[in-house]
Scaffold this active site. Structure first.
Site, mmCIF file in Angstrom:
data_model
loop_
_atom_site.group_PDB
_atom_site.id
_atom_site.type_symbol
_atom_site.label_atom_id
_atom_site.label_comp_id
_atom_site.label_asym_id
_atom_site.label_seq_id
_atom_site.Cartn_x
_atom_site.Cartn_y
_atom_site.Cartn_z
ATOM 1 N N ALA A 25 1.009 -1.168 -0.014
ATOM 2 C CA ALA A 25 -0.050 0.037 0.032
ATOM 3 C C ALA A 25 0.963 1.114 0.245
ATOM 4 C CB ALA A 25 -0.879 -0.058 1.245
ATOM 5 N N GLY A 27 0.462 5.502 0.606
ATOM 6 C CA GLY A 27 -0.346 6.540 1.092
ATOM 7 C C GLY A 27 0.197 7.894 1.116
ATOM 8 N N GLU A 29 1.696 9.705 3.287
ATOM 9 C CA GLU A 29 2.702 9.836 4.339
ATOM 10 C C GLU A 29 3.528 8.513 4.326
ATOM 11 O OE1 GLU A 29 3.387 12.263 6.304
ATOM 12 O OE2 GLU A 29 1.875 13.669 5.302
ATOM 13 N N ALA A 30 3.268 7.311 4.088
ATOM 14 C CA ALA A 30 3.938 6.209 4.414
ATOM 15 C C ALA A 30 3.724 5.106 3.218
ATOM 16 C CB ALA A 30 3.729 5.527 5.509
ATOM 17 N N ASP A 179 -7.402 6.116 13.538
ATOM 18 C CA ASP A 179 -7.917 5.741 12.410
ATOM 19 C C ASP A 179 -8.573 4.347 12.604
ATOM 20 O OD1 ASP A 179 -8.442 5.724 9.765
ATOM 21 O OD2 ASP A 179 -6.624 5.036 9.050
#
Length: 287
Positions: A25, A27, A29-30, A179
């Site tokens: 994955a 995103g 930010e990471a 989250d």
């Protein structure tokens, strides 16, 4: 003609691995990878926060360091409290000494790999399976067997109660997830034959709802004992059920009942949750 995808650069020491980590994955930010860097028979999760070239280098290093250490500290604290979360294997908050992304700057966190399906996948399967069972008995004078329906609903209620207990333990330890969605809850210790390895469109196999609830992805986590923060955590999960699992949403009270029983401060958190809901509704009406 579309350009061939080029995998993003990895931080050292993972660049020297014979079997490169698999990107799962990506995103804002990471990036999350699965790697066998430590041992081929011991997979691990690698979370890499690359440096941001558009930020001032000093600010970038400070923010990246703060976020990766916050996540690691929350995980270590929860592990000490006996709460099921990934174990922390290693952390580096100054990869490449803050070089830009081409130099693999940033920070990374190596964690225990949690094997099992996400609760989101399992609940979606359960809802499709229930719909299939209802369609199969449509037209029958007796409809769906009441005992069968009660049994199936008790299975999902049991899953939700386990979720409520683990969130209660999380908040009792003074950690806010930030989250809470069904994608960030994993069912560990169950056979995956009826979950991860099935055709996602299959509705004929009864889903396996057993297993230990493990919390993952603490990238937005913080340490707090404020009722407001805890209530917002619960509200995020409640909204996730409402948007992703409409059939299961009616059983969400099972999460809250188990949460109430999990620690002494839960009652005041649930009172605050009512206020958070009202604010959320007003915000939705205004747009």
């Amino acid at each position: 003609m579309t350009e061939e995808f080029t995998p993003p650069p990895l931080p050292p020491p993972f660049t020297s691995n014979k079997t490169p980590p698999v990107l799962l994955a990506q995103g804002a930010e990471a990036r999350l990878y699965k790697t066998d860097f430590l041992n081929p028979s011991f997979p691990a999760a690698l979370k890499f926060r690359p440096s941001k070239p558009y930020r001032h280098p000093i600010l970038d290093r400070r923010l990246t360091r703060q976020r990766v250490l916050q996540e690691a500290r929350c995980l270590v604290k929860l592990l000490k409290e006996g709460i099921p979360v990934p174990g922390v294997l290693s952390v580096d908050w100054n990869t490449g000494q803050g070089e830009d992304e081409t130099g693999n700057g940033g920070a990374w966190l190596l964690m225990e790999w949690i094997e099992g399906p996400a609760v989101r996948q399992v609940v979606n399967h359960w809802e499709k399976w229930m719909k299939h069972c209802e369609s199969a008995t449509k037209g029958n004078n007796s409809g769906m067997n009441e005992n069968f329906e009660r049994s199936a609903e008790e299975d999902i209620r049991s899953l939700l109660r386990r979720i409520g207990r683990v969130i209660g333990a999380l908040h009792k330890a003074g950690v806010i997830h930030g989250d809470l969605t069904t994608s960030n809850l994993i069912l560990r210790g169950q056979s995956n034959e009826n979950t991860t390895n099935i055709d996602p469109h299959s509705t004929t196999l009864k889903p396996n709802l057993e297993g230990e609830i493990v919390l993952i992805d603490f990238g937005l986590a913080s340490q707090s004992v404020q009722d407001e923060d805890r209530a917002v955590d619960l509200y995020v999960l409640e909204r996730a059920f409402g948007s992703s699992h409409p059939r299961t949403e009616i059983f969400f009270d099972e999460v809250l009942k188990a949460y109430r029983e999990s620690f002494k401060g839960a009652s005041s958190v649930l009172e605050t949750l009512k206020k958070v809901r009202m604010r959320g509704r007003k915000r939705s009406m205004v747009g």
